[in-house]
Design an enzyme around this catalytic site. Structure first.
Site, PDB file in Angstrom:
ATOM      1  CG  ASP A  85      -0.054   0.000   2.401  1.00 38.92           C
ATOM      2  OD1 ASP A  85       0.688  -0.700   2.582  1.00 38.92           O
ATOM      3  OD2 ASP A  85      -0.436   0.785   3.291  1.00 38.92           O
ATOM      4  CD  GLU A 180       4.225   0.329   7.025  1.00 37.30           C
ATOM      5  OE1 GLU A 180       5.124   0.513   7.845  1.00 37.30           O
ATOM      6  OE2 GLU A 180       4.028   1.339   6.202  1.00 37.30           O
TER       7      GLU A 180
END
Ligand code: ZN
Length: 415
Positions: A85, A180
């Site tokens: 991400d 994350e």
């Protein structure tokens, strides 16, 4: 070993950054945004095409894969980990990566927003990148080097090891995680299924950086209970909780113990949110320190300071709730010193100076370390992260690949 190897990290990186994988802090889904799976699915397919039979993405968007051992030795299983991400701080839609070949120290103006200029005076690391090929975004978005650099580099390591069977190594696990950037990267990770003994996250900055320390972190919630009455008849009765909260915030030290006044190894007490009415007011703090006992000291300091502020109002009371957030991964890594030591040797074998660093924040590595997978953070080359000026050097990416291959070999040699 790498003379004739056609590195693929940069080519992969240029493709991966064009896939929007922004995570969403307000979502309660897992992954927080479905689009993260677009990249994860592609990674699983590409790993399969390399001949990694068990590569797959699970329902939560995690990718697991195993590069089989090719040695007779019993080697601890290591894992290379990166997150797919990108940060919610800056758009990750329609990323247009640009390669600036043979950088010569000049300003790099990003064409889609010419106010975005990458200058050596503001990013001194660029001095070390003269002659390198630098990748930036085009001005409207972040680049996504955090952490698609780590992803692309791990993919290239897989490609290298699957095509260079003479390089001996034990079983190597690959783990790609979602979310994350919104603090949920390890929420649904299955460490039993992963089956690794030690891990390395590839999510660091300049070439040579090796991070074995994070903050230890607590949250503190303070609830102030005031005394309410009708404002027309409040004389000598009402005690406004919001005003007391104001006194408390004003009493916080201004030249120390705050994020604005600290760097390096100093921790802080930081109010992050306040909410209230006259009767009741809540202040949320985050407390940070590299030493876990230091957290306790800061919490005692805060509690005493609030008690003294409140003491002049006999009818006012307050609650003080401490919640553990994460701990300095060094507490775990010091029990397994060879994990960091081998990483240091691998960086040296790649011909780079080791730069030991402490992270003034948390990483998935700190969470994984306490979940049972000791996991320092290695450089991936990413720079100016979470911004439109994000950049990375192709040569740094290739060095990260070399470092990981050396690391795999070192584990085999030492076993
Ligand atoms: Zn990252």
């Amino acid at each position: 070993m790498f003379e004739n190897y056609p590195f693929t990290a940069a080519e992969r990186f240029l493709r991966y950054v064009q896939i929007d994988t922004q995570s969403d802090p307000l979502s309660s889904l897992q992954p927080t945004t479905a689009k993260q799976k677009d990249l994860s699915q592609l990674l699983a397919e590409e790993l399969k095409k390399m001949g990694i039979a068990d590569a797959h993405m699970d329902e939560f968007g995690y990718v697991y894969a195993t590069i089989p051992s090719n040695t007779d030795k019993q080697v601890p299983v290591i894992c290379f980990c990166a997150h797919v991400d990108t940060a919610p701080d800056c758009s990750g839609t329609n990323v247009k990566p640009l390669v600036h070949s043979n950088y010569q120290g000049h300003d790099i103006v990003l064409p889609d927003d010419r106010t975005q200029v990458l200058r050596m005076s503001e990013y001194p690391y660029l001095q070390k990148l003269i002659g390198h090929d630098i990748i930036t975004a085009s001005g409207n978005t972040l680049l996504g080097a955090d952490d698609k650099a780590g992803v692309a580099e791990i993919m290239d390591v897989a490609n290298f090891l699957m095509t260079n069977k003479k390089v001996k190594h034990g079983t190597i696990k690959i783990l790609f995680t979602p979310d994350e950037e919104v603090g949920k990267g390890t929420a649904k990770v299955d460490l039993k299924k992963l089956g690794a003994d030690f891990g390395y996250t590839l999510d660091g900055g300049e070439a040579g950086a090796l991070e074995d320390e994070t903050f230890s972190a607590d949250g503190v919630q303070v609830v102030i209970h005031g005394v309410i009455s009708h404002p027309g008849y409040a004389k000598n009765k009402m005690i406004n909780a919001m005003k007391i909260a104001g006194h408390i915030l004003d009493a916080l030290p201004k030249d120390r113990l705050s994020p604005e006044s600290t760097e390096g190894r100093r921790g802080f007490i930081h109010p992050v949110r306040i909410e209230g009415v006259a009767e009741r007011c809540t202040i949320d703090f985050i407390i940070r320190d590299f030493e876990t006992p230091g957290l306790q000291k800061k919490e005692d300091f805060l509690r005493t300071m609030i008690a003294e502020t409140v003491r002049i109002y006999p009818k006012v009371s307050f609650d003080f709730h401490v919640t553990e957030q994460y701990r300095n991964m060094k507490e775990v890594l010091d029990l397994h010193p060879h994990v960091v030591d081998y990483a240091r040797q691998a960086i040296e074998r790649a011909g780079i100076l080791v730069k030991m660093e402490s992270i003034r924040g948390g990483t998935d590595g700190s969470r994984l370390s306490f979940m049972g997978l000791p996991c320092p953070n290695l450089f991936a080359g990413e720079q100016a992260i979470h911004s439109k000026l994000e950049f990375i050097s192709v040569q740094d990416m290739n060095k990260a690949v070399e470092m990981m291959v050396h690391l795999a070999q070192i584990w085999e040699e030492k076993s």
